[in-house]
Design a protein around this motif. Structure first.
Motif, mmCIF file in Angstrom:
data_model
loop_
_atom_site.group_PDB
_atom_site.id
_atom_site.type_symbol
_atom_site.label_atom_id
_atom_site.label_comp_id
_atom_site.label_asym_id
_atom_site.label_seq_id
_atom_site.Cartn_x
_atom_site.Cartn_y
_atom_site.Cartn_z
ATOM 1 N N ARG A 1 14.488 4.229 -7.520
ATOM 2 C CA ARG A 1 15.690 4.818 -6.760
ATOM 3 C C ARG A 1 16.011 3.664 -6.200
ATOM 4 N NH1 ARG A 1 19.811 4.994 -4.580
ATOM 5 N NH2 ARG A 1 21.019 6.455 -3.763
ATOM 6 N N PHE A 2 14.740 3.300 -5.049
ATOM 7 C CA PHE A 2 14.886 2.809 -4.107
ATOM 8 C C PHE A 2 13.760 1.678 -3.501
ATOM 9 C CE2 PHE A 2 15.600 7.784 -2.972
ATOM 10 C CZ PHE A 2 17.018 6.940 -2.585
ATOM 11 N N TRP A 3 13.132 0.999 -4.716
ATOM 12 C CA TRP A 3 12.399 -0.618 -4.896
ATOM 13 C C TRP A 3 13.576 -1.570 -5.366
ATOM 14 C CZ3 TRP A 3 6.460 0.455 -6.083
ATOM 15 C CH2 TRP A 3 6.035 1.683 -4.748
ATOM 16 N N PRO A 4 13.586 -2.282 -5.092
ATOM 17 C CA PRO A 4 13.244 -2.801 -3.887
ATOM 18 C C PRO A 4 13.938 -2.312 -2.406
ATOM 19 C CG PRO A 4 14.099 -4.852 -4.872
ATOM 20 C CD PRO A 4 14.477 -3.285 -5.812
ATOM 21 N N GLY A 5 13.075 -2.062 -1.294
ATOM 22 C CA GLY A 5 14.107 -1.274 -0.484
ATOM 23 C C GLY A 5 13.108 -1.627 0.410
ATOM 24 N N PRO A 6 13.415 0.265 1.682
ATOM 25 C CA PRO A 6 12.590 0.075 3.322
ATOM 26 C C PRO A 6 12.232 1.342 2.829
ATOM 27 C CG PRO A 6 15.382 -0.022 3.354
ATOM 28 C CD PRO A 6 15.296 -0.038 2.175
ATOM 29 N N LEU A 7 11.574 1.882 2.053
ATOM 30 C CA LEU A 7 10.781 2.700 1.411
ATOM 31 C C LEU A 7 8.924 2.525 0.496
ATOM 32 C CD1 LEU A 7 9.998 5.937 0.925
ATOM 33 C CD2 LEU A 7 10.714 5.126 -1.197
ATOM 34 N N THR A 8 7.881 2.863 1.526
ATOM 35 C CA THR A 8 6.357 2.997 1.184
ATOM 36 C C THR A 8 6.103 4.013 0.795
ATOM 37 O OG1 THR A 8 6.942 1.227 3.741
ATOM 38 C CG2 THR A 8 4.715 2.500 1.769
ATOM 39 N N LEU A 9 5.016 4.046 -0.583
ATOM 40 C CA LEU A 9 5.057 5.356 -1.238
ATOM 41 C C LEU A 9 3.516 5.335 -0.855
ATOM 42 C CD1 LEU A 9 6.834 5.258 -4.068
ATOM 43 C CD2 LEU A 9 7.305 6.812 -1.852
ATOM 44 N N VAL A 10 2.949 6.265 -0.770
ATOM 45 C CA VAL A 10 1.822 6.176 -0.186
ATOM 46 C C VAL A 10 0.432 6.897 -1.491
ATOM 47 C CG1 VAL A 10 -0.645 7.112 1.267
ATOM 48 C CG2 VAL A 10 1.119 6.567 1.928
ATOM 49 N N MET A 11 -0.257 6.144 -2.349
ATOM 50 C CA MET A 11 -0.242 7.282 -3.581
ATOM 51 C C MET A 11 -2.417 6.703 -4.168
ATOM 52 S SD MET A 11 2.787 6.092 -5.543
ATOM 53 C CE MET A 11 2.864 4.149 -5.063
ATOM 54 N N PRO A 12 -2.392 7.410 -4.264
ATOM 55 C CA PRO A 12 -4.018 7.101 -4.756
ATOM 56 C C PRO A 12 -4.102 5.267 -5.186
ATOM 57 C CG PRO A 12 -3.206 9.076 -6.385
ATOM 58 C CD PRO A 12 -2.254 8.416 -5.705
ATOM 59 N N LYS A 13 -5.414 4.957 -4.192
ATOM 60 C CA LYS A 13 -5.457 3.794 -5.046
ATOM 61 C C LYS A 13 -6.708 4.103 -5.699
ATOM 62 C CE LYS A 13 -9.768 1.999 -1.790
ATOM 63 N NZ LYS A 13 -10.509 1.537 -2.784
ATOM 64 N N GLN A 14 -6.540 2.234 -6.760
ATOM 65 C CA GLN A 14 -7.761 1.477 -7.345
ATOM 66 C C GLN A 14 -9.261 1.235 -6.325
ATOM 67 O OE1 GLN A 14 -7.349 2.496 -10.956
ATOM 68 N NE2 GLN A 14 -5.564 2.238 -11.979
ATOM 69 N N ASN A 15 -9.605 1.261 -7.175
ATOM 70 C CA ASN A 15 -10.867 0.511 -7.100
ATOM 71 C C ASN A 15 -11.488 -1.178 -6.369
ATOM 72 O OD1 ASN A 15 -12.202 3.088 -6.791
ATOM 73 N ND2 ASN A 15 -13.799 2.697 -8.662
ATOM 74 N N VAL A 16 -10.246 -1.502 -6.656
ATOM 75 C CA VAL A 16 -9.818 -3.131 -6.644
ATOM 76 C C VAL A 16 -9.213 -3.259 -5.547
ATOM 77 C CG1 VAL A 16 -7.291 -2.824 -7.547
ATOM 78 C CG2 VAL A 16 -8.296 -5.161 -7.936
ATOM 79 N N VAL A 17 -8.752 -1.936 -4.857
ATOM 80 C CA VAL A 17 -8.196 -2.100 -3.272
ATOM 81 C C VAL A 17 -9.347 -2.266 -2.066
ATOM 82 C CG1 VAL A 17 -6.198 -0.968 -1.720
ATOM 83 C CG2 VAL A 17 -5.531 -0.993 -4.879
#
Ligand code: AMP
Ligand code: MG
Length: 330
Positions: free
Chosen positions: A84-100
């Motif tokens: 609904r909102f990407w691209p746009g001013p919304l950041t989503l926090v989600m479980p990360k992969q090890n690569v991060v």
């Protein structure tokens, strides 16, 4: 040494690929970007901003195909919000992969992702071919940059290239939403109004609400664990700032006091300088002008900045949050 300012996206993308730092315009504020998967580049971002390592960075992508590389699982509400909102001013926090790298997320098991709605930012990230970690392009805690000259003035000699994308249309940082127990939680009000998010996915818990409360006891102390960096004094001018409703006995005619006010019609008598954010009282226009106006007042060697609160809806929520933190004592 001052940084080169220009519009050469290819050059900027090459710098990012080589581990350098590029400041670039987004629709919210200017970001200070580095390759999110390169721990040395990320370390340079923290150093350039003097940002404490407990404050995690937002990773910017240009295509949803990058999400699975960075995130383990995407919940149903998160998928809905992205669609609904990407691209746009919304950041989503989600479980990360090890690569991060842990440095990006301040050691948290989650990563914050956003796809910016700015053609130059999108092009830059695509050409760089890497996800781009980017906090605002300003020294930690200071006013956010919404014009290229703000970046050049404040961080000019710490950046390899400043990509000039003009004025940032939204003018306040992204809204941050996390899913700590599966259901959506507002971690920071921002450029996407809460009302629009709730219209799309239903009720969103407001963990950050205590931040804008007049009653400190309502502040939800769980916030630092869920989203570190939110309780600190932030977005602050050098001049002391208070909101009009916490005004003590101040005679504005005896001091040099600047007023930051939402719309025309509020009491402006006796102030040394007045910044009206939107004559007609339009919150979108007020947000665009917010950091520019605050900067103008901050440059006038005033004794004090007095700020009128905004109505607590739409972008007013984000603006009140920024005022609240700007007003915190050092
Ligand atoms: P900014 O300082 O504008 O770059 O915004 C970054 C903010 O997003 C941080 O200060 C955090 O509050 C929030 N944030 C970033 N990454 C995470 C994360 N992994 N978990 C929770 N909150 C995060
Ligand atoms: Mg910032």
């Amino acid at each position: 040494m001052t940084s080169e300012v220009g519009t050469d996206i290819r050059k900027a993308a090459g710098i990012l690929r080589d581990g350098g730092l590029v400041a670039f315009a987004t629709e919210t504020v200017y970001g200070l970007g580095g390759n999110a998967l390169d721990v040395n580049a990320v370390a340079r971002i923290f150093e350039a901003k003097a940002r404490p390592k407990f404050d995690p960075l937002i990773v910017h992508i240009h295509d949803t195909s990058q999400v699975s590389e960075l995130v383990q699982t995407v919940s149903v509400p998160a998928t809905d919000l992205m669609e609904r909102f990407w691209p746009g001013p919304l950041t989503l926090v989600m479980p990360k992969q090890n690569v991060v790298p842990d440095l990006v997320t301040a050691g948290l098991p989650s990563v914050a992702l956003r796809m910016p709605a700015h053609p130059m930012a999108m092009e830059l990230i695509e050409q760089a071919g890497v996800p781009v970690a980017a906090p605002s392009a300003n020294p930690f805690g200071c006013l956010s940059p919404t014009r290229v000259e703000h970046v050049a003035d404040q961080l000019g000699n710490h950046i390899d290239y400043i990509l000039d994308g003009g004025a940032c249309p939204i003018g306040v940082e992204s809204t941050v939403v996390g899913f700590p127990d599966g259901s959506p939680v507002l971690l920071r009000p921002g450029g996407l109004p809460l009302e629009e998010i709730e219209a799309a996915i239903g009720p969103v818990q407001q963990i950050a609400k205590g931040e804008v409360s007049d009653n400190p006891s309502e502040t939800i102390e769980a916030t630092p664990q869920i989203s570190p960096g939110l309780l600190s004094r932030h977005y602050a001018p050098n001049t002391p700032l208070i909101t009009r409703d916490e005004e003590l006995e101040i005679d504005v005619s005896k001091l040099r006091v600047g007023l930051l006010t939402f719309k025309s019609g509020n009491d402006v008598i006796g102030f040394t300088a007045v910044e009206v954010l939107s004559e007609q009282g339009n919150l979108v226009e007020a947000a665009t002008n917010f950091f520019v106006a605050l900067r103008k007042l901050d440059n006038l060697s005033l004794d004090l900045i007095l700020a009128d609160r905004f109505p607590e809806y739409g972008l007013g929520r984000a603006l009140n949050d920024r005022l609240h933190r700007a007003a915190k004592k050092r």
